[in-house]
Scaffold this active site. Structure first.
Site, short mmCIF file in Angstrom:
data_model
loop_
_atom_site.label_atom_id
_atom_site.label_comp_id
_atom_site.label_asym_id
_atom_site.label_seq_id
_atom_site.Cartn_x
_atom_site.Cartn_y
_atom_site.Cartn_z
N ASN A 9 0.87 -1.17 0.00
CA ASN A 9 0.00 0.00 0.00
C ASN A 9 0.91 1.22 0.00
OD1 ASN A 9 -1.76 2.08 0.45
ND2 ASN A 9 -2.36 1.44 2.51
N TRP A 10 1.04 1.82 -1.16
CA TRP A 10 1.96 2.96 -1.27
C TRP A 10 1.44 4.20 -0.56
CZ3 TRP A 10 4.08 3.33 -7.02
CH2 TRP A 10 4.91 2.23 -7.27
N LYS A 11 0.15 4.21 -0.21
CA LYS A 11 -0.47 5.43 0.35
C LYS A 11 -0.18 6.60 -0.59
CE LYS A 11 -0.14 3.30 4.84
NZ LYS A 11 -0.10 3.43 6.29
N HIS A 93 -9.50 1.60 4.90
CA HIS A 93 -8.24 1.79 5.62
C HIS A 93 -8.47 2.77 6.77
CE1 HIS A 93 -4.11 2.82 6.55
NE2 HIS A 93 -3.77 1.71 5.93
N GLU A 95 -6.84 5.14 7.78
CA GLU A 95 -6.58 6.55 7.45
C GLU A 95 -7.79 7.17 6.75
OE1 GLU A 95 -2.88 5.72 5.48
OE2 GLU A 95 -2.02 5.20 7.41
N GLU A 164 -5.54 -4.43 10.67
CA GLU A 164 -4.49 -3.41 10.84
C GLU A 164 -4.74 -2.63 12.12
OE1 GLU A 164 -2.53 -2.39 6.75
OE2 GLU A 164 -4.05 -0.92 7.27
N GLY A 170 2.63 2.53 10.79
CA GLY A 170 3.62 3.59 10.64
C GLY A 170 4.35 3.95 11.92
N SER A 208 3.38 -1.94 10.43
CA SER A 208 4.82 -2.06 10.70
C SER A 208 5.39 -3.44 10.38
CB SER A 208 5.15 -1.65 12.14
OG SER A 208 4.82 -0.29 12.36
N GLY A 229 2.87 -1.03 4.28
CA GLY A 229 2.95 0.40 3.99
C GLY A 229 4.38 0.81 3.69
N GLY A 230 5.05 1.40 4.66
CA GLY A 230 6.37 1.98 4.45
C GLY A 230 7.36 1.05 3.76
P1 13P Z 1 3.08 0.53 7.71
O1 13P Z 1 3.56 -0.76 7.12
O2 13P Z 1 3.84 1.72 7.19
O3 13P Z 1 2.98 0.49 9.20
O4 13P Z 1 1.57 0.76 7.16
C1 13P Z 1 0.66 -0.27 7.29
C2 13P Z 1 -0.54 0.07 6.50
O5 13P Z 1 -1.29 0.97 6.85
C3 13P Z 1 -0.80 -0.69 5.27
O6 13P Z 1 -2.07 -0.44 4.77
#
Ligand code: 13P
Length: 246
Positions: A9-11, A93, A95, A164, A170, A208, A229-230
């Protein structure tokens, strides 16, 4: 045995300059022993489709509209995602729930809109730190999943679920494999009560996930891969996580 799935997930990250080597590296890392997908910002989806064309890598989006089409400025429909070959769309998600006030029912309606166009929704659920500390984790995730189960009805077995925990996203603070497994088992039991397909459904963990903790998470019986994510923005890290799922 469920085949594992790792989704990046590149966000709201990426650029045309940065995407090209990242996508090329992921493509060059083939073959993978798990299913691999990248969910990019809308504008970059066509670029991912070109980079991954002709192979077994998949791609998707991070949101879609509940509406089929019409005067909804700024929205992107599930049909448009399907037109660009999206296999997946992330819905709900945390967010989006937090910054765009998405309700459980809106998330469920988005999942339904996606399935109607043949795009598999990856439905995210998860509790905040305050909710975990108040002992509300089970109630929160069950409530979030229940809205989707009821709305999808006999199609519920076609979604992917992602657990999640908000406090792990993050933050570098991942759930322990046991903490994650407990919630995954709870979600699987809820799915079992709703659909005959629960045993085949994928439940991903996100929050994470890194190259060094992925294997222990993926070794849990009800963790079928990850939503990353990251670490999905760094080719070596993402590829290492995909290998850990093999
Ligand atoms: P991180 O891997 O950066 O913690 O993000 C997780 C996430 O929200 C994937 O959708």
């Amino acid at each position: 045995m469920r085949r594992k799935l790792v989704v990046g997930n590149w966000k709201m990250h990426g650029s045309r300059v940065a995407n090209e080597p990242l996508l090329a590296a992921i493509a060059q890392g083939r073959p993978y022993a798990c299913d691999v997908a990248v969910c990019a910002p809308f504008l970059y989806i066509a670029e991912v489709a070109v980079a991954f064309a002709g192979g077994d890598l998949r791609w998707g989006a991070q949101d879609c509209s509940v509406h089929e089409q019409g005067a909804y400025t700024g929205e992107v429909s599930a049909a448009m995602l399907a037109e660009f070959g999206c296999r997946y769309v992330i819905v709900g998600h945390s967010e989006r729930r937090q910054y765009h006030q998405e309700s459980d029912q809106l998330v469920a309606d988005k999942a339904k809109a996606a399935l109607a166009k043949g795009v598999t929704p990856i439905v995210c659920v998860g509790e905040s730190l305050a909710q975990r500390e108040a002992g509300q984790t089970d109630d929160v995730v069950k409530r979030q999943l229940s809205a989707v189960i009821h709305t999808l009805a006999h199609c519920a077995g076609e979604m992917v679920v992602a657990y999640e925990p908000v406090w792990a996203i993050g933050t570098g603070r991942t759930a322990t494999p046991e903490q994650a497994q407990d919630v995954h088992a709870l979600l699987r039991a809820q799915l079992h009560a709703a659909t005959p397909h629960a045993a085949q459904m994928k439940i991903l963990y996100g929050g994470s996930v890194k190259a060094d903790n992925a294997a222990s998470l993926f070794a849990q019986p009800d963790i079928d891969g990850g939503l990353i994510g990251g670490a999905s923005l760094k080719a070596n890290d993402f590829i290492a996580i995909c290998r850990a799922a093999g």
